[in-house]
Design a protein around this motif. Structure first.
Motif, PDB file in Angstrom:
ATOM      1  N   GLN A   7       0.759  -1.238  -0.089  1.00 32.27           N
ATOM      2  CA  GLN A   7      -0.008   0.017   0.164  1.00 32.27           C
ATOM      3  C   GLN A   7       0.933   1.210   0.049  1.00 32.27           C
ATOM      4  OE1 GLN A   7      -3.530   0.233  -0.342  1.00 32.27           O
ATOM      5  NE2 GLN A   7      -2.946  -1.946  -0.734  1.00 32.27           N
ATOM      6  N   ILE A   8       1.991   1.221   0.647  1.00 32.91           N
ATOM      7  CA  ILE A   8       2.886   2.470   0.525  1.00 32.91           C
ATOM      8  C   ILE A   8       3.504   2.548  -0.880  1.00 32.91           C
ATOM      9  CG2 ILE A   8       5.005   3.206   1.474  1.00 32.91           C
ATOM     10  CD1 ILE A   8       4.629   1.789   4.193  1.00 32.91           C
ATOM     11  N   SER A   9       3.859   1.395  -1.441  1.00 32.86           N
ATOM     12  CA  SER A   9       4.136   1.614  -2.787  1.00 32.86           C
ATOM     13  C   SER A   9       3.253   2.152  -3.880  1.00 32.86           C
ATOM     14  CB  SER A   9       4.692   0.275  -3.425  1.00 32.86           C
ATOM     15  OG  SER A   9       5.705  -0.050  -2.662  1.00 32.86           O
ATOM     16  N   GLY A  10       1.846   1.777  -3.519  1.00 32.16           N
ATOM     17  CA  GLY A  10       0.433   2.373  -4.158  1.00 32.16           C
ATOM     18  C   GLY A  10       0.377   3.587  -4.196  1.00 32.16           C
ATOM     19  N   VAL A  11       0.834   4.098  -2.839  1.00 34.29           N
ATOM     20  CA  VAL A  11       0.497   5.549  -2.754  1.00 34.29           C
ATOM     21  C   VAL A  11       1.575   6.412  -3.438  1.00 34.29           C
ATOM     22  CG1 VAL A  11       0.511   7.229  -0.759  1.00 34.29           C
ATOM     23  CG2 VAL A  11      -0.861   5.282  -0.493  1.00 34.29           C
ATOM     24  N   LEU A  12       2.743   6.063  -3.250  1.00 35.42           N
ATOM     25  CA  LEU A  12       3.874   6.639  -3.961  1.00 35.42           C
ATOM     26  C   LEU A  12       3.624   6.684  -5.506  1.00 35.42           C
ATOM     27  CD1 LEU A  12       6.918   5.387  -1.833  1.00 35.42           C
ATOM     28  CD2 LEU A  12       5.606   7.561  -1.599  1.00 35.42           C
ATOM     29  N   ALA A  13       3.142   5.619  -5.886  1.00 30.64           N
ATOM     30  CA  ALA A  13       3.065   5.432  -7.310  1.00 30.64           C
ATOM     31  C   ALA A  13       1.780   6.529  -7.996  1.00 30.64           C
ATOM     32  CB  ALA A  13       2.549   4.036  -7.821  1.00 30.64           C
ATOM     33  N   THR A  14       0.842   6.114  -7.120  1.00 25.83           N
ATOM     34  CA  THR A  14      -0.413   7.290  -7.419  1.00 25.83           C
ATOM     35  C   THR A  14      -0.017   8.940  -7.312  1.00 25.83           C
ATOM     36  OG1 THR A  14      -1.859   5.721  -6.331  1.00 25.83           O
ATOM     37  CG2 THR A  14      -2.926   7.764  -6.656  1.00 25.83           C
TER      38      THR A  14
END
Length: 578
Positions: A201-208
């Motif tokens: 989820q942390i990676s998803g937030v950074l990617a978003t």
């Protein structure tokens, strides 16, 4: 008297009573209870007041023979009372009374200590409801067990509050009856998956955040154009799910390897999205490619997750295990989103800092994924696990345990240089090197679902094969160094598992007995390789199957992806005869 020389256990206090008098309202009449005997003694009876230090004794008002104006023939006092009162002086009477009361207290405390000692020595009773446990203690005054009381101190109150919160969390996050309702590898898998879910989820937030910067958010971009680009990105990515769904059968055979591949694909998609701010003119192309990777990863993750949860359900509680797994995932996502937002606020629009943070989070994500998959113990039999079980059975006469086989199985059997084993380089003390080498070679040489026309060239071979395997759901032969299994129209996973057992014995005839392959017709005759291996398979297959089940394996069929080609023996045989 029998009741006078044994210890008694009373929760109240002791006082003398007469058999005929009535107890006051604030007292409780209890029989003398012998802690060493199951029978109740006969009167005289004692009367216990509600206060532990209030001893009520009816003293005489005078020293005459009628005891204070009362008739000496009155039987309301016991014989021991009359003798004690008539024989001694006031000082001796007081001393005797204190001695009697002290003895009573000592006996009571000794009985309580004996009861506690007996309970501490292992005679404990617990009330179990799911994962909740309540300790029961004996209440000798009521002749029953009661829930153990807790202290009223503030420290214990905090402990009780923490215990209740822990119980509530277990009820929400873990299946009822844990750990008995799931397999032993469930907890390790869930813990590692929780950490990797947070990292994902942390990676998803950074990617978003990177995608939003690339689309022009905060730079005066037109909202309609940004929305169109976003829809194109997601729409093109959804096509990958439709295309990849046709390979669903592959996910059943090697779920751990495919799941790890899906995680790699997901992280690669996140990495592409992180690069979009550097190439904003390629937003749709990069975003669509990343979206396709994320959609494919989501499909593989959902498909393999079902395989794992089905193996965890020790009491066939599939739905509950899946529901608890989703609840655990939601908690991980919530924590990951919060941490990701905090990290994104610290990073801002700095691309190098975002890439550095993404690299660290991705490493944590993949490490936790690897540990979670290594902790899973699959109990179904695919070609590699079945070959390893059968090879070890042929060597030692006993099926190996589930954990040993799962530790030995590589995550990427089709790609040898990417093989990752659960145990690293540690050699198994249960599995022999001969069995491991045999399983690896058999899986490479096995061809499940072969075409009959590719392995048979003449009429005699066809008739010999159909005559030998007329009662089986498959046809096994060797062609150009490969073990070719031709499946009949009525073939089942159980038949495929039996054919693999015959393949293993055929391999050992070749390696250990030195019986080489000849023509198909010769091998189907008595004393031929195919005939010998088939007879052995018919005789021993049920034994190895039952032995595997006793070791925890699900041996009702083979999990494989054979080709869809089947043969119908009756039609082919009649056409050849004509």
């Amino acid at each position: 008297m029998d009741c006078a020389c044994r210890p008694f256990f009373l929760w109240g206090t002791w006082m003398s009573t007469t058999p005929g008098t009535t107890s006051p309202p604030n007292t409780i009449s209890l029989p003398l209870i012998n802690s060493r005997s199951s029978t109740l003694p006969s009167p005289p009876r004692l009367r216990a007041t509600t206060s532990p230090f209030n001893f009520s004794v009816d003293l005489p008002s005078g020293g005459n023979n009628n005891h204070g104006g009362r008739n000496s023939n009155n039987n309301n006092k016991g014989w021991w009372w009359r003798r004690w009162w008539n024989d001694g002086s006031d000082s001796s009477n007081t001393f005797s009374l204190l001695f009697l009361l002290s003895s009573s207290i000592v006996l009571q405390l000794a009985s309580s200590a004996a009861a506690r000692t007996q309970q501490e020595e292992g005679e404990e009773v617990w009330e179990v409801k799911g994962s909740d446990r309540a300790r029961l203690v004996p209440d000798f005054s009521k002749d029953e067990f009661v829930v153990s009381p807790t202290s009223s101190s503030s420290l214990l109150s905090i402990n009780d509050l923490w215990s209740q919160c822990t119980t509530l969390f277990v009820r929400l996050m873990l299946p009822q009856g844990f750990p008995q309702s799931v397999t032993s590898d469930y907890l390790d898998y869930s813990l590692w998956r929780a950490v990797q879910g947070i990292a994902s989820q942390i990676s998803g937030v950074l990617a978003t955040q990177a995608l939003l910067y690339a689309v022009g958010l905060g730079k005066g971009a037109i909202p309609t154009a940004a929305a169109i680009n976003w829809v194109l990105k997601d729409g093109i990515g959804y096509l990958s799910k439709i295309v990849l769904s046709k390979y669903g059968r592959h996910f059943d055979v090697h779920p751990k390897g495919w799941r790890l591949f899906a995680d790699l694909l997901e992280n690669a998609a996140f990495g592409l999205e992180m690069l979009t701010p550097a190439f904003p003119h390629l937003f749709v192309f990069i975003g669509a490619t990343a979206g396709a990777g994320r959609s494919a990863a989501a499909l593989i993750q959902a498909a393999t997750r079902s395989c794992f949860y089905a193996g965890f359900a020790a009491q066939r509680n599939f739905a509950e295990v899946i529901a608890k797994g989703e609840a655990q995932g939601m908690v991980s996502k919530f924590i990951g989103i919060m941490l990701g937002i905090a990290l994104a606020n610290c990073i801002g629009s700095s691309t190098p800092l975002a890439l550095a943070s993404f690299s660290v989070v991705t490493w944590i994500h993949m490490f936790c994924n690897l540990k979670s998959y290594q902790s899973i113990q699959l109990r179904t039999l695919n070609p590699y696990r079945a070959s390893l079980v059968f090879s070890e059975y042929l060597l030692s006469g006993q099926a190996p345990p589930v954990k040993e086989i799962n530790d030995e199985e590589p995550l990427f059997p089709a790609v040898p240089f990417l093989n990752i084993y659960s145990k690293g380089n540690v050699q198994s003390i249960v599995l022999s090197s001969e069995a491991r080498n045999a399983a690896a070679e058999i899986e490479q040489r096995l061809q499940l679902g072969s075409k009959l026309s590719d392995v048979v060239n003449n009429k005699d071979d066809v008739l010999a094969l159909f005559n030998l395997y007329r009662d089986e759901g498959y046809i096994l032969t060797e062609h150009k160094g490969r073990f070719c299994v031709v499946l009949k129209e009525s073939s089942s996973p159980h038949d495929m598992l039996k054919s693999l057992f015959q393949v293993n014995y055929l391999y050992w005839l070749e390696r250990n007995a030195g019986i080489e392959a000849r023509s198909i017709s010769a091998d189907c005759r008595p004393e031929g390789r195919l005939q010998i291996s088939l007879e052995y398979a018919r005789r021993e297959f049920n034994h190895v199957k039952n032995d595997s089940v006793s070791m925890g394996w699900v041996a009702d069929g083979l999990i494989a992806r054979p080709s869809p080609i089947r043969v119908c023996p009756g039609n082919i045989a009649s056409s050849i005869a004509s």
